[in-house]
Design a protein around this motif. Structure first.
Motif, PDB file in Angstrom:
ATOM      1  N   TYR A   1       0.838  -1.196   0.000  1.00 57.83           N
ATOM      2  CA  TYR A   1       0.000   0.000   0.000  1.00 57.83           C
ATOM      3  C   TYR A   1       0.878   1.253   0.000  1.00 57.83           C
ATOM      4  O   TYR A   1       0.680   2.171  -0.817  1.00 57.83           O
ATOM      5  N   PHE A   2       1.861   1.311   0.886  1.00 51.99           N
ATOM      6  CA  PHE A   2       2.719   2.494   0.956  1.00 51.99           C
ATOM      7  C   PHE A   2       3.601   2.623  -0.283  1.00 51.99           C
ATOM      8  O   PHE A   2       3.831   3.733  -0.774  1.00 51.99           O
ATOM      9  N   LEU A   3       4.091   1.511  -0.804  1.00 45.28           N
ATOM     10  CA  LEU A   3       4.925   1.577  -2.002  1.00 45.28           C
ATOM     11  C   LEU A   3       4.116   2.057  -3.198  1.00 45.28           C
ATOM     12  O   LEU A   3       4.577   2.897  -3.979  1.00 45.28           O
ATOM     13  N   GLU A   4       2.909   1.563  -3.329  1.00 46.38           N
ATOM     14  CA  GLU A   4       2.040   1.995  -4.420  1.00 46.38           C
ATOM     15  C   GLU A   4       1.711   3.483  -4.314  1.00 46.38           C
ATOM     16  O   GLU A   4       1.780   4.230  -5.294  1.00 46.38           O
ATOM     17  N   ARG A   5       1.351   3.954  -3.119  1.00 46.11           N
ATOM     18  CA  ARG A   5       1.019   5.363  -2.931  1.00 46.11           C
ATOM     19  C   ARG A   5       2.238   6.259  -3.193  1.00 46.11           C
ATOM     20  O   ARG A   5       2.105   7.355  -3.747  1.00 46.11           O
ATOM     21  N   ALA A   6       3.417   5.787  -2.795  1.00 45.38           N
ATOM     22  CA  ALA A   6       4.624   6.557  -3.056  1.00 45.38           C
ATOM     23  C   ALA A   6       4.862   6.692  -4.558  1.00 45.38           C
ATOM     24  O   ALA A   6       5.247   7.772  -5.043  1.00 45.38           O
ATOM     25  N   CYS A   7       4.622   5.622  -5.295  1.00 48.66           N
ATOM     26  CA  CYS A   7       4.787   5.665  -6.755  1.00 48.66           C
ATOM     27  C   CYS A   7       3.757   6.585  -7.397  1.00 48.66           C
ATOM     28  O   CYS A   7       4.064   7.362  -8.314  1.00 48.66           O
ATOM     29  N   GLN A   8       2.510   6.513  -6.941  1.00 47.50           N
ATOM     30  CA  GLN A   8       1.466   7.392  -7.470  1.00 47.50           C
ATOM     31  C   GLN A   8       1.846   8.854  -7.272  1.00 47.50           C
ATOM     32  O   GLN A   8       1.713   9.680  -8.186  1.00 47.50           O
ATOM     33  N   ALA A   9       2.303   9.185  -6.063  1.00 54.64           N
ATOM     34  CA  ALA A   9       2.664  10.565  -5.763  1.00 54.64           C
ATOM     35  C   ALA A   9       3.839  11.026  -6.615  1.00 54.64           C
ATOM     36  O   ALA A   9       3.865  12.169  -7.099  1.00 54.64           O
ATOM     37  N   GLN A  10       4.820  10.144  -6.823  1.00 52.59           N
ATOM     38  CA  GLN A  10       5.980  10.519  -7.631  1.00 52.59           C
ATOM     39  C   GLN A  10       5.587  10.826  -9.063  1.00 52.59           C
ATOM     40  O   GLN A  10       6.028  11.825  -9.640  1.00 52.59           O
ATOM     41  N   VAL A  11       4.756   9.968  -9.645  1.00 52.40           N
ATOM     42  CA  VAL A  11       4.325  10.182 -11.028  1.00 52.40           C
ATOM     43  C   VAL A  11       3.586  11.505 -11.156  1.00 52.40           C
ATOM     44  O   VAL A  11       3.812  12.287 -12.093  1.00 52.40           O
ATOM     45  N   GLN A  12       2.705  11.805 -10.212  1.00 50.98           N
ATOM     46  CA  GLN A  12       1.953  13.059 -10.276  1.00 50.98           C
ATOM     47  C   GLN A  12       2.851  14.268 -10.033  1.00 50.98           C
ATOM     48  O   GLN A  12       2.693  15.317 -10.684  1.00 50.98           O
ATOM     49  N   ALA A  13       3.788  14.164  -9.100  1.00 53.97           N
ATOM     50  CA  ALA A  13       4.693  15.281  -8.834  1.00 53.97           C
ATOM     51  C   ALA A  13       5.551  15.596 -10.053  1.00 53.97           C
ATOM     52  O   ALA A  13       5.745  16.773 -10.413  1.00 53.97           O
ATOM     53  N   MET A  14       6.052  14.562 -10.716  1.00 58.92           N
ATOM     54  CA  MET A  14       6.903  14.772 -11.881  1.00 58.92           C
ATOM     55  C   MET A  14       6.111  15.282 -13.070  1.00 58.92           C
ATOM     56  O   MET A  14       6.630  16.019 -13.912  1.00 58.92           O
ATOM     57  N   ALA A  15       4.823  14.940 -13.122  1.00 59.97           N
ATOM     58  CA  ALA A  15       3.974  15.402 -14.222  1.00 59.97           C
ATOM     59  C   ALA A  15       3.701  16.896 -14.124  1.00 59.97           C
ATOM     60  O   ALA A  15       3.345  17.533 -15.123  1.00 59.97           O
TER      61      ALA A  15
END
Length: 248
Positions: free
Chosen positions: A185-199
């Protein structure tokens, strides 16, 4: 139930619930990806999903007991097909990591996106800092059908409980279904946040290394305080009306 030992039946119910929670949080990929659980006291056996069942519909009776060589253990549910790639990845970990009773592998959009980025997971968010210094990487070798890959995968995982499979997806595990769920759960949320931040195409801020290490240790302290089990029970309450279905 079905002349199955009580410990195995409880493991089946717990794992079926975990499959449904992974679906609830939209971490599925049609009928692919897999979650496994070592059966208490069984030694060389673990449970994996019957190939072709959507995670949303997973039941205790849909889980297949197999050994570390991929051979199904005779039982009351007849011959059931399993995903070969799932066996290869998970058997490698179950055979070598006594502390990894439950292992989750996903192909989410955010997970695959970060897996395709050269620098992997960046220390951009509090969720990502949970894995600072505690995250492994495995180079893509094609669909995991070769038994030879198992040694390299385990070597890359090392002592960690979470790993990014480059150009592929995410993997996480733990000593229980609760811990494995917390990790993914935490790894997935961290990846989601990274993709959105970089976008957002704006300059990104990263904490200092000292803060990163401090935060990672804070997560270790929280886990020791029983937060993982509290989170698991809270998540189970979201699908509680389905209990009679998953434990069938």
């Amino acid at each position: 139930m079905f002349n199955i030992p009580p410990a195995e039946w409880q493991a089946r119910c717990d794992l079926a619930a975990l499959y449904r929670l992974v679906a609830y949080y939209r971490m599925t990929d049609l009928i692919d990806t897999h979650i496994t659980l070592r059966v208490p006291g069984s030694g060389q056996h673990f449970l994996i999903n019957r190939y072709g069942v959507p995670f949303e519909h997973m039941r205790a009776s849909d889980l297949v007991l197999i050994d570390f060589e991929g051979n199904p253990v005779p039982g009351p549910f007849g011959v059931q097909r399993v995903n070969t790639a799932g066996f290869v990845i998970h058997s490698a970990i179950h055979a070598t990591r006594a502390d990894m009773h439950c292992v989750i592998h996903t192909h989410t959009a955010a997970g695959m996106a970060v897996a395709a980025q050269r620098d992997g997971l960046l220390p951009l968010t509090q969720h990502a800092l949970k894995f600072y210094g505690h995250l492994a990487y495995h180079t893509y070798e094609g669909i995991a059908l070769s038994l030879d890959e198992r040694e390299r995968l385990v070597a890359d995982l090392g002592p960690h409980k979470a790993m990014i499979l480059r150009n592929h997806g995410l993997l996480a595990g733990g000593a229980s279904v609760a811990e494995a769920f917390h990790e993914i759960y935490f790894l997935e949320r961290a990846c989601q946040a990274q993709v959105q931040a970089m976008a957002g195409a704006a300059a990104l801020v990263q904490p200092s290394e000292a803060v990163c290490r401090h935060t990672a240790e804070q997560f270790r302290d929280d886990e020791a305080a029983g937060i993982i089990d509290l989170a698991w029970e809270a998540a189970l309450s979201l699908i509680e009306p389905q209990r009679a279905q998953w434990c069938a």
